[in-house]
Design a protein around this motif. Structure first.
Motif, PDB file in Angstrom:
ATOM      1  N   PHE A   7      39.596  35.859  37.075  1.00 26.78           N
ATOM      2  CA  PHE A   7      40.578  35.096  37.160  1.00 26.78           C
ATOM      3  C   PHE A   7      40.414  34.221  38.402  1.00 26.78           C
ATOM      4  O   PHE A   7      39.386  34.481  39.453  1.00 26.78           O
ATOM      5  N   ALA A   8      41.316  33.115  38.361  1.00 22.77           N
ATOM      6  CA  ALA A   8      41.083  32.003  39.566  1.00 22.77           C
ATOM      7  C   ALA A   8      39.765  31.688  39.945  1.00 22.77           C
ATOM      8  O   ALA A   8      38.933  31.110  39.170  1.00 22.77           O
ATOM      9  N   ASP A   9      39.311  31.768  41.264  1.00 21.71           N
ATOM     10  CA  ASP A   9      38.230  31.442  41.915  1.00 21.71           C
ATOM     11  C   ASP A   9      36.744  31.956  41.177  1.00 21.71           C
ATOM     12  O   ASP A   9      35.755  31.556  41.107  1.00 21.71           O
ATOM     13  N   LEU A  10      36.937  33.426  40.940  1.00 19.67           N
ATOM     14  CA  LEU A  10      35.854  33.943  40.290  1.00 19.67           C
ATOM     15  C   LEU A  10      35.560  33.405  38.812  1.00 19.67           C
ATOM     16  O   LEU A  10      34.509  33.381  38.451  1.00 19.67           O
ATOM     17  N   GLN A  11      36.517  32.905  38.144  1.00 18.33           N
ATOM     18  CA  GLN A  11      36.479  32.205  36.752  1.00 18.33           C
ATOM     19  C   GLN A  11      35.738  30.934  37.132  1.00 18.33           C
ATOM     20  O   GLN A  11      34.848  30.590  36.442  1.00 18.33           O
ATOM     21  N   GLU A  12      36.180  30.256  38.073  1.00 16.80           N
ATOM     22  CA  GLU A  12      35.428  29.109  38.427  1.00 16.80           C
ATOM     23  C   GLU A  12      34.324  29.128  38.901  1.00 16.80           C
ATOM     24  O   GLU A  12      33.300  28.236  38.270  1.00 16.80           O
ATOM     25  N   LYS A  13      33.548  30.122  39.514  1.00 14.48           N
ATOM     26  CA  LYS A  13      32.318  30.160  39.975  1.00 14.48           C
ATOM     27  C   LYS A  13      31.545  30.576  38.785  1.00 14.48           C
ATOM     28  O   LYS A  13      30.285  29.924  38.748  1.00 14.48           O
ATOM     29  N   VAL A  14      32.062  31.476  37.898  1.00 19.00           N
ATOM     30  CA  VAL A  14      31.046  31.956  36.909  1.00 19.00           C
ATOM     31  C   VAL A  14      31.141  30.721  35.695  1.00 19.00           C
ATOM     32  O   VAL A  14      30.124  30.961  35.077  1.00 19.00           O
ATOM     33  N   GLY A  15      32.167  30.202  35.410  1.00 19.99           N
ATOM     34  CA  GLY A  15      32.297  29.119  34.418  1.00 19.99           C
ATOM     35  C   GLY A  15      32.795  29.712  33.250  1.00 19.99           C
ATOM     36  O   GLY A  15      32.933  28.907  32.374  1.00 19.99           O
ATOM     37  N   LYS A  16      33.341  30.930  33.246  1.00 16.93           N
ATOM     38  CA  LYS A  16      34.101  31.399  32.151  1.00 16.93           C
ATOM     39  C   LYS A  16      35.018  32.370  32.586  1.00 16.93           C
ATOM     40  O   LYS A  16      34.812  32.876  33.739  1.00 16.93           O
ATOM     41  N   GLU A  38      24.124  39.636  39.896  1.00 11.36           N
ATOM     42  CA  GLU A  38      23.949  38.696  38.705  1.00 11.36           C
ATOM     43  C   GLU A  38      24.811  37.355  38.803  1.00 11.36           C
ATOM     44  O   GLU A  38      23.975  36.361  38.381  1.00 11.36           O
ATOM     45  N   TYR A  39      26.164  37.419  39.428  1.00 15.27           N
ATOM     46  CA  TYR A  39      26.717  35.959  39.382  1.00 15.27           C
ATOM     47  C   TYR A  39      26.975  35.465  40.861  1.00 15.27           C
ATOM     48  O   TYR A  39      27.529  34.572  41.065  1.00 15.27           O
ATOM     49  N   GLY A  40      26.342  36.081  41.872  1.00 12.31           N
ATOM     50  CA  GLY A  40      26.607  35.813  43.165  1.00 12.31           C
ATOM     51  C   GLY A  40      28.017  35.902  43.599  1.00 12.31           C
ATOM     52  O   GLY A  40      28.440  35.124  44.457  1.00 12.31           O
ATOM     53  N   LEU A  41      28.933  36.575  43.176  1.00 18.33           N
ATOM     54  CA  LEU A  41      30.247  36.770  43.538  1.00 18.33           C
ATOM     55  C   LEU A  41      30.492  37.678  44.594  1.00 18.33           C
ATOM     56  O   LEU A  41      31.106  38.790  44.356  1.00 18.33           O
ATOM     57  N   LEU A  42      30.330  37.199  45.905  1.00 18.70           N
ATOM     58  CA  LEU A  42      30.435  37.924  46.824  1.00 18.70           C
ATOM     59  C   LEU A  42      31.933  38.243  47.235  1.00 18.70           C
ATOM     60  O   LEU A  42      32.114  39.411  47.914  1.00 18.70           O
ATOM     61  N   GLN A  43      32.794  37.630  46.789  1.00 20.57           N
ATOM     62  CA  GLN A  43      34.457  37.791  47.049  1.00 20.57           C
ATOM     63  C   GLN A  43      34.843  39.047  46.215  1.00 20.57           C
ATOM     64  O   GLN A  43      35.824  39.440  46.325  1.00 20.57           O
ATOM     65  N   PRO A  73      42.935  38.000  45.712  1.00 15.97           N
ATOM     66  CA  PRO A  73      44.149  38.054  46.064  1.00 15.97           C
ATOM     67  C   PRO A  73      44.994  36.626  46.285  1.00 15.97           C
ATOM     68  O   PRO A  73      44.174  35.667  45.846  1.00 15.97           O
ATOM     69  N   VAL A  74      46.043  36.680  46.083  1.00 15.30           N
ATOM     70  CA  VAL A  74      46.960  35.587  45.723  1.00 15.30           C
ATOM     71  C   VAL A  74      47.427  35.144  47.282  1.00 15.30           C
ATOM     72  O   VAL A  74      48.182  35.815  47.685  1.00 15.30           O
ATOM     73  N   SER A  75      47.577  33.738  47.293  1.00  8.67           N
ATOM     74  CA  SER A  75      47.780  33.120  48.765  1.00  8.67           C
ATOM     75  C   SER A  75      49.133  32.565  48.177  1.00  8.67           C
ATOM     76  O   SER A  75      49.546  31.876  47.425  1.00  8.67           O
ATOM     77  N   GLY A  76      50.013  32.611  49.360  1.00  9.49           N
ATOM     78  CA  GLY A  76      51.511  31.977  49.212  1.00  9.49           C
ATOM     79  C   GLY A  76      51.446  30.545  49.744  1.00  9.49           C
ATOM     80  O   GLY A  76      50.401  30.180  50.566  1.00  9.49           O
ATOM     81  N   GLY A  77      52.563  29.840  49.468  1.00 11.24           N
ATOM     82  CA  GLY A  77      52.652  28.459  50.117  1.00 11.24           C
ATOM     83  C   GLY A  77      53.968  28.124  50.235  1.00 11.24           C
ATOM     84  O   GLY A  77      55.016  28.670  49.921  1.00 11.24           O
TER      85      GLY A  77
END
Length: 77
Positions: A7-16, A38-43, A73-77
């Motif tokens: 989900f979110a930035d993980l999805q964007e970084k991997v591209g799927k 494998e995907y460099g997802l340090l987060q 994590p979800v950030s609020g605004g």
């Protein structure tokens, strides 16, 4: 086979939004390490993990046929 949902930035970084892993069983901690390498997802260290829609801990075991979701994590605004 283990199904992994991103989900979110993980999805964007991997591209799927989904990955599949050929494993019979693996701990959440080992799974995160494998995906990070494998995907460099340090987060992945900061995400919540769910196995089959139930929150999981690092030492829980994921088995073939399970669905794992990595929820940042979800950030609020």
């Amino acid at each position: 086979m283990i199904h992994i949902l991103l989900f979110a930035d993980l999805q964007e970084k991997v591209g799927k939004d989904q990955l599949e892993l050929e494993e019979e069983s693996i701990s959440v901690k080992e799974l995160k390490k494998k995906i990070k390498n494998e995907y460099g997802l340090l987060q992945l260290d900061q995400v919540m993990t769910a196995i089959n829609e139930e929150y999981a801990m690092e030492n829980d075991i994921v088995k073939s046929g399970d669905t794992v979701a990595f929820i940042p994590p979800v950030s609020g605004g």
